[in-house]
Design a protein around this motif. Sequence first.
Motif, PDB file in Angstrom:
ATOM      1  N   UNK A   1       0.818  -1.207   0.000  1.00 38.50           N
ATOM      2  CA  UNK A   1       0.000   0.000   0.000  1.00 38.50           C
ATOM      3  C   UNK A   1       0.853   1.260   0.000  1.00 38.50           C
ATOM      4  N   UNK A   2       1.731   1.362   0.986  1.00 36.53           N
ATOM      5  CA  UNK A   2       2.545   2.565   1.147  1.00 36.53           C
ATOM      6  C   UNK A   2       3.805   2.207   1.927  1.00 36.53           C
ATOM      7  N   UNK A   3       4.892   2.918   1.599  1.00 40.69           N
ATOM      8  CA  UNK A   3       6.172   2.665   2.247  1.00 40.69           C
ATOM      9  C   UNK A   3       6.874   3.988   2.482  1.00 40.69           C
ATOM     10  N   UNK A   4       7.890   3.968   3.342  1.00 39.75           N
ATOM     11  CA  UNK A   4       8.659   5.185   3.581  1.00 39.75           C
ATOM     12  C   UNK A   4       9.812   5.338   2.603  1.00 39.75           C
ATOM     13  N   UNK A   5      10.066   4.332   1.779  1.00 38.76           N
ATOM     14  CA  UNK A   5      11.121   4.423   0.764  1.00 38.76           C
ATOM     15  C   UNK A   5      10.896   3.365  -0.317  1.00 38.76           C
ATOM     16  N   UNK A   6      11.761   3.350  -1.312  1.00 36.37           N
ATOM     17  CA  UNK A   6      11.598   2.441  -2.447  1.00 36.37           C
ATOM     18  C   UNK A   6      12.378   1.130  -2.320  1.00 36.37           C
ATOM     19  N   UNK A   7      13.196   0.985  -1.275  1.00 32.16           N
ATOM     20  CA  UNK A   7      13.935  -0.260  -1.109  1.00 32.16           C
ATOM     21  C   UNK A   7      13.156  -1.201  -0.196  1.00 32.16           C
ATOM     22  N   UNK A   8      13.610  -2.419  -0.030  1.00 31.48           N
ATOM     23  CA  UNK A   8      12.828  -3.455   0.643  1.00 31.48           C
ATOM     24  C   UNK A   8      12.831  -3.406   2.165  1.00 31.48           C
TER      25      UNK A   8
ATOM     26  N   UNK B   1       5.253  -6.966  18.554  1.00 32.01           N
ATOM     27  CA  UNK B   1       5.036  -5.552  18.286  1.00 32.01           C
ATOM     28  C   UNK B   1       5.909  -5.144  17.116  1.00 32.01           C
ATOM     29  N   UNK B   2       5.417  -4.202  16.313  1.00 30.65           N
ATOM     30  CA  UNK B   2       6.195  -3.618  15.234  1.00 30.65           C
ATOM     31  C   UNK B   2       6.039  -2.114  15.346  1.00 30.65           C
ATOM     32  N   UNK B   3       7.155  -1.408  15.288  1.00 27.41           N
ATOM     33  CA  UNK B   3       7.140   0.048  15.383  1.00 27.41           C
ATOM     34  C   UNK B   3       7.266   0.644  13.989  1.00 27.41           C
ATOM     35  N   UNK B   4       6.330   1.535  13.662  1.00 25.67           N
ATOM     36  CA  UNK B   4       6.355   2.212  12.359  1.00 25.67           C
ATOM     37  C   UNK B   4       6.193   3.712  12.589  1.00 25.67           C
ATOM     38  N   UNK B   5       6.689   4.528  11.668  1.00 26.17           N
ATOM     39  CA  UNK B   5       6.540   5.975  11.821  1.00 26.17           C
ATOM     40  C   UNK B   5       5.088   6.412  11.623  1.00 26.17           C
ATOM     41  N   UNK B   6       4.641   7.384  12.409  1.00 26.92           N
ATOM     42  CA  UNK B   6       3.295   7.926  12.249  1.00 26.92           C
ATOM     43  C   UNK B   6       3.097   8.483  10.845  1.00 26.92           C
ATOM     44  N   UNK B   7       4.160   8.997  10.234  1.00 25.24           N
ATOM     45  CA  UNK B   7       4.044   9.542   8.886  1.00 25.24           C
ATOM     46  C   UNK B   7       3.572   8.489   7.890  1.00 25.24           C
ATOM     47  N   UNK B   8       3.936   7.233   8.111  1.00 22.51           N
ATOM     48  CA  UNK B   8       3.494   6.156   7.225  1.00 22.51           C
ATOM     49  C   UNK B   8       1.978   5.991   7.306  1.00 22.51           C
ATOM     50  N   UNK B   9       1.430   6.039   8.511  1.00 28.83           N
ATOM     51  CA  UNK B   9      -0.013   5.919   8.697  1.00 28.83           C
ATOM     52  C   UNK B   9      -0.720   7.146   8.118  1.00 28.83           C
ATOM     53  N   UNK B  10      -0.183   8.327   8.404  1.00 28.86           N
ATOM     54  CA  UNK B  10      -0.784   9.554   7.863  1.00 28.86           C
ATOM     55  C   UNK B  10      -0.818   9.529   6.341  1.00 28.86           C
ATOM     56  N   UNK B  11       0.268   9.083   5.746  1.00 32.29           N
ATOM     57  CA  UNK B  11       0.330   9.017   4.277  1.00 32.29           C
ATOM     58  C   UNK B  11      -0.700   8.034   3.720  1.00 32.29           C
TER      59      UNK B  11
END
Length: 63
Positions: free
Chosen positions: A6-13, A46-56
């Motif tokens: 769906x969405x990622x913070x970058x283009x690498x894996x 648990x997995x930690x992800x940036x809030x910006x990923x959810x906002x995007x």
Amino acid sequence: MKVTKLVSTCDIKDCPTLYATDRDTLLVQGKTPTDHGLQLPAHENLVEIPMDLVRRAIREQLI
């Protein structure tokens, strides 16, 4: 299970990423925190992800 990115913070894996499945669920890729102090059942993590990923994802109406 079919998985769609769906969405990622970058283009690498190896970046935080949200995926949709054909089971009507989400998969989350992110860092595994160790300093949370929570007691989790053995079958959960648990997995930690940036809030910006959810906002995007919300902004782009992906979730």
